[in-house]
Design a protein around this motif. Structure first.
Motif, PDB file in Angstrom:
ATOM      1  N   UNK A 102       0.985  -1.200  -0.195  1.00 26.92           N
ATOM      2  CA  UNK A 102       0.010  -0.006  -0.049  1.00 26.92           C
ATOM      3  C   UNK A 102       0.969   1.302   0.119  1.00 26.92           C
ATOM      4  N   UNK A 103       1.879   1.376   0.732  1.00 24.38           N
ATOM      5  CA  UNK A 103       2.839   2.541   0.738  1.00 24.38           C
ATOM      6  C   UNK A 103       3.424   2.620  -0.528  1.00 24.38           C
ATOM      7  N   UNK A 104       3.718   1.543  -1.412  1.00 26.05           N
ATOM      8  CA  UNK A 104       4.251   1.652  -2.650  1.00 26.05           C
ATOM      9  C   UNK A 104       3.315   2.340  -3.624  1.00 26.05           C
ATOM     10  N   UNK A 105       2.142   1.851  -3.266  1.00 25.01           N
ATOM     11  CA  UNK A 105       1.135   2.390  -4.262  1.00 25.01           C
ATOM     12  C   UNK A 105       0.918   3.830  -4.090  1.00 25.01           C
ATOM     13  N   UNK A 106       0.900   4.241  -2.665  1.00 15.55           N
ATOM     14  CA  UNK A 106       0.307   5.616  -2.410  1.00 15.55           C
ATOM     15  C   UNK A 106       1.325   6.593  -2.994  1.00 15.55           C
ATOM     16  N   UNK A 123      -6.918  -2.830   1.398  1.00 16.64           N
ATOM     17  CA  UNK A 123      -6.559  -1.467   1.531  1.00 16.64           C
ATOM     18  C   UNK A 123      -7.865  -0.646   2.309  1.00 16.64           C
ATOM     19  N   UNK A 124      -8.659  -1.359   2.725  1.00 16.69           N
ATOM     20  CA  UNK A 124      -9.841  -0.408   3.294  1.00 16.69           C
ATOM     21  C   UNK A 124      -9.521   0.693   4.448  1.00 16.69           C
ATOM     22  N   UNK A 125      -8.308   0.227   5.257  1.00 19.93           N
ATOM     23  CA  UNK A 125      -7.914   1.297   6.163  1.00 19.93           C
ATOM     24  C   UNK A 125      -6.552   1.846   5.744  1.00 19.93           C
ATOM     25  N   UNK A 126      -6.279   2.029   4.528  1.00 23.49           N
ATOM     26  CA  UNK A 126      -4.782   2.529   4.282  1.00 23.49           C
ATOM     27  C   UNK A 126      -4.810   4.077   4.499  1.00 23.49           C
ATOM     28  N   UNK A 127      -3.862   4.619   5.346  1.00 21.02           N
ATOM     29  CA  UNK A 127      -3.953   5.789   5.805  1.00 21.02           C
ATOM     30  C   UNK A 127      -3.193   6.682   4.661  1.00 21.02           C
ATOM     31  N   UNK A 157       3.276   6.393  -5.449  1.00 23.48           N
ATOM     32  CA  UNK A 157       3.179   6.548  -6.781  1.00 23.48           C
ATOM     33  C   UNK A 157       1.973   6.993  -7.342  1.00 23.48           C
ATOM     34  N   UNK A 158       1.178   7.477  -6.443  1.00 27.41           N
ATOM     35  CA  UNK A 158      -0.071   8.105  -6.915  1.00 27.41           C
ATOM     36  C   UNK A 158      -0.814   6.979  -7.554  1.00 27.41           C
ATOM     37  N   UNK A 159      -0.969   5.737  -7.112  1.00 34.29           N
ATOM     38  CA  UNK A 159      -1.973   4.652  -7.589  1.00 34.29           C
ATOM     39  C   UNK A 159      -3.127   4.736  -6.875  1.00 34.29           C
ATOM     40  N   UNK A 160      -4.239   4.847  -7.361  1.00 34.40           N
ATOM     41  CA  UNK A 160      -5.612   4.732  -6.916  1.00 34.40           C
ATOM     42  C   UNK A 160      -5.713   3.270  -6.026  1.00 34.40           C
ATOM     43  N   UNK A 161      -5.913   3.252  -5.094  1.00 35.16           N
ATOM     44  CA  UNK A 161      -6.066   1.810  -4.478  1.00 35.16           C
ATOM     45  C   UNK A 161      -7.495   1.074  -4.766  1.00 35.16           C
ATOM     46  N   UNK A 162      -7.647   0.131  -5.264  1.00 31.51           N
ATOM     47  CA  UNK A 162      -9.027  -0.522  -5.493  1.00 31.51           C
ATOM     48  C   UNK A 162      -9.586  -0.851  -4.062  1.00 31.51           C
ATOM     49  N   UNK A 163     -11.192  -1.237  -4.187  1.00 30.60           N
ATOM     50  CA  UNK A 163     -11.865  -1.436  -2.997  1.00 30.60           C
ATOM     51  C   UNK A 163     -11.665  -3.002  -2.287  1.00 30.60           C
TER      52      UNK A 163
END
Length: 402
Positions: A81-85, A97-101, A87-93
């Motif tokens: 999740x850190x990697x994705x955030x 990922x539901x509680x990703x800060x 890089x500006x990647x929108x996390x899917x539902x």
């Protein structure tokens, strides 16, 4: 970018193998990429690049995620999740990922930039050692360069093709390459692709070899007809380059303590059309002693810390231990002392490492020359990634004068 479950699951499984099972990243990735034959080039690229990026930035992402070096499946999803955030990647539902800060991740990233070892994702002991040996300015630049993924470089096998012939042939397979100034046999891939399935590779027209590594064989100053001993040949990347420079004339004896690597060298030599190579496993000290005073040229590609090639082996940051670095220096001094005796009077020796530490490089050579006044230093070369853009290397050319 849209995330696909099967690809992300593959990345997570691969990370688990490296972080928990302590497997080697390159071997893990090879296996991972074979998981689904339906994957296209884009899918495979996502798996490879994402996996290596998370391995490379393991410490930083761990600090941001607050996972405390515990790499459970749940924690690996947090690190992903850190990697994705970042890089500006929108996390899917997805449930992972539901509680990703998201805001806290970005804030923590900014906060940690003041700590070089964490921000550049390296163990404290490694940062301290390299800082001591290289100085703050040089090491800071080198560390940043080592965190840039390595370029894909080919070495043209001049026994089979010219640089232009290889360039043109690969272009027909939609693989674009470009020459590199100062590297006579090198072609850099414009975009990383699987070159090993090409007819050019199967025909032995090239090997994958970093640009800095390609300078070592040239530094040895070989000529056709010479007798050359490659003492730490491994699977033979530099051995094959030497054969090409010698135009298949003369003889090369490739030795190593690992017989399996020499078996691979034989296969590569056959494909490359290098027929002047003989392999010899080092069974004992007698193997080397029998070669004393026989060679025009000796290559000692010494075992080392590998601190010059972190960009291509990021998992080694987490496997390497300070006691290994201490012990490898003892080994280096020993192999340089013993293997240099293979050179005959007037012969030349290259001592090389893929480390940037002076204690493994010029200091080793200086100590050797103090003990062995029958050798002189002709020249040496120190290569930093921060200057060249390629791997960090060291090489020195010594001549036996009596």
């Amino acid at each position: 970018m849209r995330l696909h479950r099967n690809l992300v699951y593959t990345v997570i499984e691969a990370l688990e193998a490296v972080f928990n099972e302590k497997e080697y990243a390159d071997k893990v990735l090879q296996k991972a990429l074979k998981k689904d034959a339906r994957w296209g080039a884009r899918d495979r690229k996502f798996v490879a690049e994402t996996f290596y990026e998370i391995v490379r930035w393991k410490r930083l992402y761990n600090e941001i995620a607050g996972t405390k070096d515990h790499y459970s499946r749940e924690n690996l999803w947090k690190i992903f999740s850190v990697w994705a955030v970042l890089r500006g990647i929108d996390l899917p539902e997805w449930k992972y990922f539901t509680e990703t800060p998201v805001r806290r991740i970005k804030g923590k990233f900014d906060e940690l930039q003041s700590n070089r070892a964490v921000a550049q994702s390296i163990p404290d002991w490694m940062d301290e050692l390299c800082l001591k040996e290289l100085g703050e300015k040089k090491w800071t630049a080198e560390l940043k360069a080592q965190n840039i993924p390595a370029a894909a470089i080919l070495r043209v096998n001049t026994l089979r093709a010219t640089k232009k012939q290889l360039h043109d042939l690969l272009a027909k397979d939609e693989i674009l390459t470009k020459p590199i100034k100062g590297y006579p046999s090198a072609l850099e891939l414009v975009e990383r692709k699987n070159v090993f399935i090409t007819q050019a590779f199967k025909s032995g027209m090239f090997e994958m070899q970093d640009a800095s590594s390609q300078l070592v064989a040239e530094f040895l100053d070989v000529e056709p007809g010479m007798r050359v001993v490659d003492t730490c040949a491994g699977a033979g990347g530099k051995t094959l380059h030497i054969a090409a420079l010698m135009q298949n004339k003369g003889s090369i004896i490739a030795t190593d303590i690992y017989g399996g690597k020499l078996v691979e060298l034989k296969k590569r030599a056959k494909r490359a059309g290098a027929f002047n190579i003989t392999t010899k496993k080092i069974e004992s000290t007698k193997t080397i002693k029998k070669l004393y005073n026989t060679a025009d040229r000796v290559l000692i590609d010494a075992p080392c810390s590998g601190l010059g090639v972190l960009k291509r082996n990021p998992d080694s940051k987490w496997k390497l231990q300070p006691e290994f670095v201490d012990n490898i220096k003892i080994t280096q001094a020993d192999v340089l002392q013993r293997y240099s005796k293979i050179a005959k009077i007037g012969g030349k020796v290259v001592y090389a490492t893929c480390s940037v530490l002076p204690s493994e490089n010029q200091e080793q050579v200086a100590k050797f020359l103090e003990k062995n006044t029958n050798f002189k230093l002709i020249k040496d070369k120190k290569i930093l990634s921060s200057v060249s853009g390629y791997d960090g290397f060291y090489m020195s050319l010594l001549e036996r004068i009596s």
